[in-house]
Design a protein around this motif. Structure first.
Motif, PDB file in Angstrom:
ATOM      1  N   TYR A 153       0.819  -1.215   0.000  1.00 20.06           N
ATOM      2  CA  TYR A 153       0.000   0.000   0.000  1.00 20.06           C
ATOM      3  C   TYR A 153       0.856   1.270   0.000  1.00 20.06           C
ATOM      4  CZ  TYR A 153      -4.851  -1.564   0.853  1.00 20.06           C
ATOM      5  OH  TYR A 153      -6.113  -2.078   0.731  1.00 20.06           O
ATOM      6  N   GLU A 154       0.277   2.329  -0.550  1.00 15.16           N
ATOM      7  CA  GLU A 154       0.752   3.689  -0.371  1.00 15.16           C
ATOM      8  C   GLU A 154      -0.211   4.392   0.590  1.00 15.16           C
ATOM      9  OE1 GLU A 154       3.515   4.909  -1.475  1.00 15.16           O
ATOM     10  OE2 GLU A 154       4.054   3.173  -2.709  1.00 15.16           O
ATOM     11  N   PRO A 155       0.206   5.502   1.211  1.00 20.23           N
ATOM     12  CA  PRO A 155      -0.663   6.164   2.188  1.00 20.23           C
ATOM     13  C   PRO A 155      -2.049   6.510   1.664  1.00 20.23           C
ATOM     14  CG  PRO A 155       1.560   7.056   2.329  1.00 20.23           C
ATOM     15  CD  PRO A 155       1.542   6.133   1.143  1.00 20.23           C
ATOM     16  N   ILE A 187      -2.283   6.417   9.235  1.00 21.26           N
ATOM     17  CA  ILE A 187      -1.267   7.013   8.358  1.00 21.26           C
ATOM     18  C   ILE A 187      -0.010   7.350   9.144  1.00 21.26           C
ATOM     19  CG2 ILE A 187      -0.707   9.026   6.968  1.00 21.26           C
ATOM     20  CD1 ILE A 187      -2.431   7.044   5.498  1.00 21.26           C
ATOM     21  N   ARG A 188      -0.193   7.881  10.358  1.00 25.01           N
ATOM     22  CA  ARG A 188       0.962   8.227  11.189  1.00 25.01           C
ATOM     23  C   ARG A 188       1.817   6.989  11.453  1.00 25.01           C
ATOM     24  NH1 ARG A 188      -1.603   9.899  15.470  1.00 25.01           N
ATOM     25  NH2 ARG A 188      -1.953  11.971  14.611  1.00 25.01           N
ATOM     26  N   LYS A 189       1.170   5.881  11.825  1.00 21.96           N
ATOM     27  CA  LYS A 189       1.915   4.659  12.120  1.00 21.96           C
ATOM     28  C   LYS A 189       2.504   4.049  10.851  1.00 21.96           C
ATOM     29  CE  LYS A 189       3.344   1.439  14.920  1.00 21.96           C
ATOM     30  NZ  LYS A 189       4.344   1.733  15.957  1.00 21.96           N
ATOM     31  N   ILE A 221      -4.634   3.780   2.031  1.00 23.25           N
ATOM     32  CA  ILE A 221      -5.230   3.640   3.361  1.00 23.25           C
ATOM     33  C   ILE A 221      -6.373   4.636   3.516  1.00 23.25           C
ATOM     34  CG2 ILE A 221      -4.826   3.928   5.832  1.00 23.25           C
ATOM     35  CD1 ILE A 221      -2.054   2.851   5.480  1.00 23.25           C
ATOM     36  N   VAL A 222      -6.139   5.868   3.084  1.00 21.16           N
ATOM     37  CA  VAL A 222      -7.210   6.873   3.143  1.00 21.16           C
ATOM     38  C   VAL A 222      -8.411   6.411   2.321  1.00 21.16           C
ATOM     39  CG1 VAL A 222      -7.838   9.250   2.587  1.00 21.16           C
ATOM     40  CG2 VAL A 222      -5.560   8.748   3.487  1.00 21.16           C
ATOM     41  N   HIS A 223      -8.142   5.878   1.140  1.00 19.22           N
ATOM     42  CA  HIS A 223      -9.218   5.438   0.255  1.00 19.22           C
ATOM     43  C   HIS A 223     -10.043   4.320   0.887  1.00 19.22           C
ATOM     44  CE1 HIS A 223     -10.449   4.278  -4.143  1.00 19.22           C
ATOM     45  NE2 HIS A 223     -11.452   4.723  -3.426  1.00 19.22           N
ATOM     46  N   SER A 272     -10.359  10.078  12.779  1.00 19.95           N
ATOM     47  CA  SER A 272      -9.268   9.838  13.732  1.00 19.95           C
ATOM     48  C   SER A 272      -8.480   8.596  13.344  1.00 19.95           C
ATOM     49  CB  SER A 272      -9.844   9.675  15.141  1.00 19.95           C
ATOM     50  OG  SER A 272      -8.832   9.396  16.075  1.00 19.95           O
ATOM     51  N   ALA A 273      -9.175   7.558  12.891  1.00 20.57           N
ATOM     52  CA  ALA A 273      -8.502   6.324  12.485  1.00 20.57           C
ATOM     53  C   ALA A 273      -7.595   6.557  11.287  1.00 20.57           C
ATOM     54  CB  ALA A 273      -9.534   5.246  12.163  1.00 20.57           C
ATOM     55  N   VAL A 274      -8.046   7.382  10.355  1.00 21.21           N
ATOM     56  CA  VAL A 274      -7.210   7.704   9.194  1.00 21.21           C
ATOM     57  C   VAL A 274      -5.904   8.343   9.650  1.00 21.21           C
ATOM     58  CG1 VAL A 274      -6.992   9.192   7.164  1.00 21.21           C
ATOM     59  CG2 VAL A 274      -9.108   7.922   7.553  1.00 21.21           C
TER      60      VAL A 274
END
Length: 399
Positions: free
Chosen positions: A119-121, A166-168, A124-126, A160-162
């Motif tokens: 994955y790319e960041p 992404i941070r992790k 994850i958002v998608h 918040s989960a996004v």
């Protein structure tokens, strides 16, 4: 719907197109056993869980290229736990204000995406955007009506989960890249030194008889250096963390949990209890035993004297093994640090020193193709959750 079927199905029933499987209770990260005490809306949301994930998986596999060939347990990873956390937060006056309150389950999702996928960041958002869409669509189809405030909780949970995922995800890749770059850069010095030295000898007019030998040495070390550069480029483009060597076998994790409870209770059977389902799967029994022993011993040591409870569940090809104790919680800002080697809460003089135990638990979970998360609050106590595939064989490298 496309899916990555488990190549070696076990004793559970799983059909992707209708999500048939063993029934499971609550999957929330605080080890809640059932929906008792939750609001009517929370119960309606729980009832539509499987329909939401069926729709979500269909859309993720269709719209996110790198998700199309990911095996089902890895694709869902910690999201069912996150979903049930949302359901809890929808109950008025519940200690959980949104799905990420008091826990790092979203960070565990980002961690696993970094280790187990390409994955790319933005992907994850998608997938979180598709989760929001699937939730809304299924709610409409099933006549589940949420108030403006309840939709606010759902949306704030996802937002918040996004951020946490992404941070992790980013920190995992950065950490791995730095380690690989430092290691390979150090190793590259050896062949580079040989090349420079040999070229220097040639520049001084070496004995013609030695020229072929020196040239061969330059060529060999040049090839070594080229290989290292390729390895570095591979490491910079994709991350798979270091894993423990595992000896996989088929067993019932409930039997293992009962054995650990018996062996770690000193003169009082009430110190440890096992609840939940019998789940048969393929794991490394020795490493899972050591991880569970660490969690139980820590729970007894740092709890309030009311013992610990091990809960076992199964959902969507994942086995959820959690250990809960009541008592003083772990501060939210320490949820990520406790999995670092030799970290101590409050400094070295503090009695709450997790030492090597929790980092080992994290390594065991990740080596099985899964994650570990913590949920800790004054109201709910502390729960550590190991969330791994039921059949780990497709996710474990073998010689």
């Amino acid at each position: 719907m496309r899916s990555g079927p488990n190549p070696r199905p076990l004793q559970f029933t799983y059909v992707h197109n209708n999500f048939a499987r063993k029934p499971c209770g609550m999957l929330a990260s605080d080890q809640k056993m059932n929906a008792n005490g939750l609001s009517a809306t929370s119960k309606q949301v729980l009832a539509m869980r499987d329909a939401v994930f069926a729709e979500w998986e269909s859309q993720v596999r269709r719209l996110i290229k790198d998700a199309r060939h990911i095996l089902h347990p890895t694709l869902l990873n910690t999201l069912p736990v996150f979903y049930d956390n949302i359901a809890e937060a929808l109950t008025p006056n519940h200690p959980r204000s949104n799905a990420t309150s008091n826990n790092d389950i979203a960070a565990a999702h980002g961690d696993e995406r970094a280790r187990m996928t390409s994955y790319e960041p933005e992907q994850i958002v998608h997938e979180y955007q598709l989760f929001r869409d699937a939730f809304s669509q299924v709610a409409d189809e099933q006549g589940v009506t949420l108030t403006r405030a309840e939709w606010g909780i759902v949306n704030s949970s996802i937002d918040s989960a996004v951020r946490e995922s992404i941070r992790k995800f980013t920190s995992m890749h950065d950490s791995f890249r730095h380690k690989m770059a430092a290691s390979l850069s150090h190793d590259m010095r050896n062949p580079l030194s040989v090349i420079v030295s040999a070229a220097h000898v040639l520049s001084l007019g070496a004995n013609p008889d030695r020229t072929p030998l020196i040239a061969t040495r330059i060529l060999d070390n040049g090839k070594r250096l080229a290989t290292m550069i390729e390895e570095l480029l591979d490491a910079l483009s994709f991350n798979r963390g270091e894993k423990l060597p595992l000896n996989l076998s088929e067993f019932d994790v409930q039997d293992l949990a009962r054995t650990v409870c018996r062996d770690t209770s000193v003169g009082d059977d009430a110190e440890c209890a096992v609840v939940g389902a019998s789940v048969v799967g393929y794991w490394c029994e020795d490493s899972l035993r050591r991880a569970l022993e660490n969690l139980v011993v820590n729970g007894i040591k740092y709890g309030d004297g009311n013992g610990v409870q091990i809960k076992i569940d199964e959902a969507h090809g994942r086995m959820l093994l959690s250990v809960h104790n009541s008592g003083n919680p772990i501060a939210p800002e320490h949820h990520g640090q406790i999995f670092e080697y030799l970290w101590r809460e409050g400094g070295a003089k503090d009695k709450r020193g997790w030492g090597m135990g929790l980092p080992f638990v994290k390594s065991v979970a990740e080596s099985h193709g899964g994650s570990v998360a913590v949920d800790s609050s004054p109201a709910g106590g502390t729960t550590f959750l190991i969330d791994i595939p039921v059949d780990c064989r497709p996710f474990v490298e073998t010689d």
